[in-house]
Design an enzyme around this catalytic site. Sequence first.
Site, PDB file in Angstrom:
ATOM      1  N   GLY A  97      -2.558   4.710  -3.930  1.00  0.00           N
ATOM      2  CA  GLY A  97      -2.537   3.587  -4.864  1.00  0.00           C
ATOM      3  C   GLY A  97      -1.526   3.630  -5.991  1.00  0.00           C
TER       4      GLY A  97
ATOM      5  N   MET B   8      -3.636   3.799   2.329  1.00  0.00           N
ATOM      6  CA  MET B   8      -3.619   4.425   3.657  1.00  0.00           C
ATOM      7  C   MET B   8      -4.825   5.341   3.858  1.00  0.00           C
ATOM      8  SD  MET B   8      -1.840   4.128   6.308  1.00  0.00           S
ATOM      9  CE  MET B   8      -1.988   4.855   7.935  1.00  0.00           C
TER      10      MET B   8
ATOM     11  N   TYR C 109       0.832  -1.202   0.000  1.00  0.00           N
ATOM     12  CA  TYR C 109       0.000   0.000   0.000  1.00  0.00           C
ATOM     13  C   TYR C 109       0.863   1.247   0.000  1.00  0.00           C
ATOM     14  CZ  TYR C 109       0.878   0.861   5.014  1.00  0.00           C
ATOM     15  OH  TYR C 109       1.462   1.132   6.225  1.00  0.00           O
ATOM     16  N   CYS C 110       0.223   2.355  -0.381  1.00  0.00           N
ATOM     17  CA  CYS C 110       0.854   3.682  -0.310  1.00  0.00           C
ATOM     18  C   CYS C 110      -0.221   4.643   0.193  1.00  0.00           C
ATOM     19  CB  CYS C 110       1.438   4.103  -1.660  1.00  0.00           C
ATOM     20  SG  CYS C 110       0.231   4.264  -2.992  1.00  0.00           S
ATOM     21  N   ARG C 111      -0.198   5.876  -0.219  1.00  0.00           N
ATOM     22  CA  ARG C 111      -1.220   6.818   0.241  1.00  0.00           C
ATOM     23  C   ARG C 111      -2.537   6.592  -0.494  1.00  0.00           C
ATOM     24  NH1 ARG C 111      -3.728  11.564  -0.616  1.00  0.00           N
ATOM     25  NH2 ARG C 111      -2.823  11.896  -2.656  1.00  0.00           N
TER      26      ARG C 111
END
Length: 134
Positions: free
Chosen positions: A96, A121, A92-94
């Site tokens: 996508g 996130m 995951y990131c902020r």
Amino acid sequence: MRIVVAGFLVVVSIALFVSLQCTAKATAQASVAASPYLIERVANNDWLLIDVRSPEEFADGHIPGAVNMPQENINDYLSDLEDHKNKPIIIYCRSGRRAKLAMKVLEELDFSEVMHLEGDMLGWSAAGMTVDRM
């Protein structure tokens, strides 16, 4: 005889086409929902959870049990990931974009179970799930 051979070739061609379509669907990027179950699987070392945001973003808040491997440096972590080549990895990131880039790298290197955290996130936080801070 020619009709039998032609019919056989048509059947084989259709079977090959259907097989390729099924394979393409099977390799589509899978996703995992934000849930306490995710944290449990990560805590039990069943799944590896990778946060591909910057170290600063990670320090501001991350999912419990996640390890930080910034997307732009993901190749630097490949030796650390070898033990997980055939195990579930959730990325995951902020929002996508970086997660999908990192997933593509790992999938091209034949990591078999690379999945995306639904909502990343932002979705995790919106769901009211636990966030660790450094």
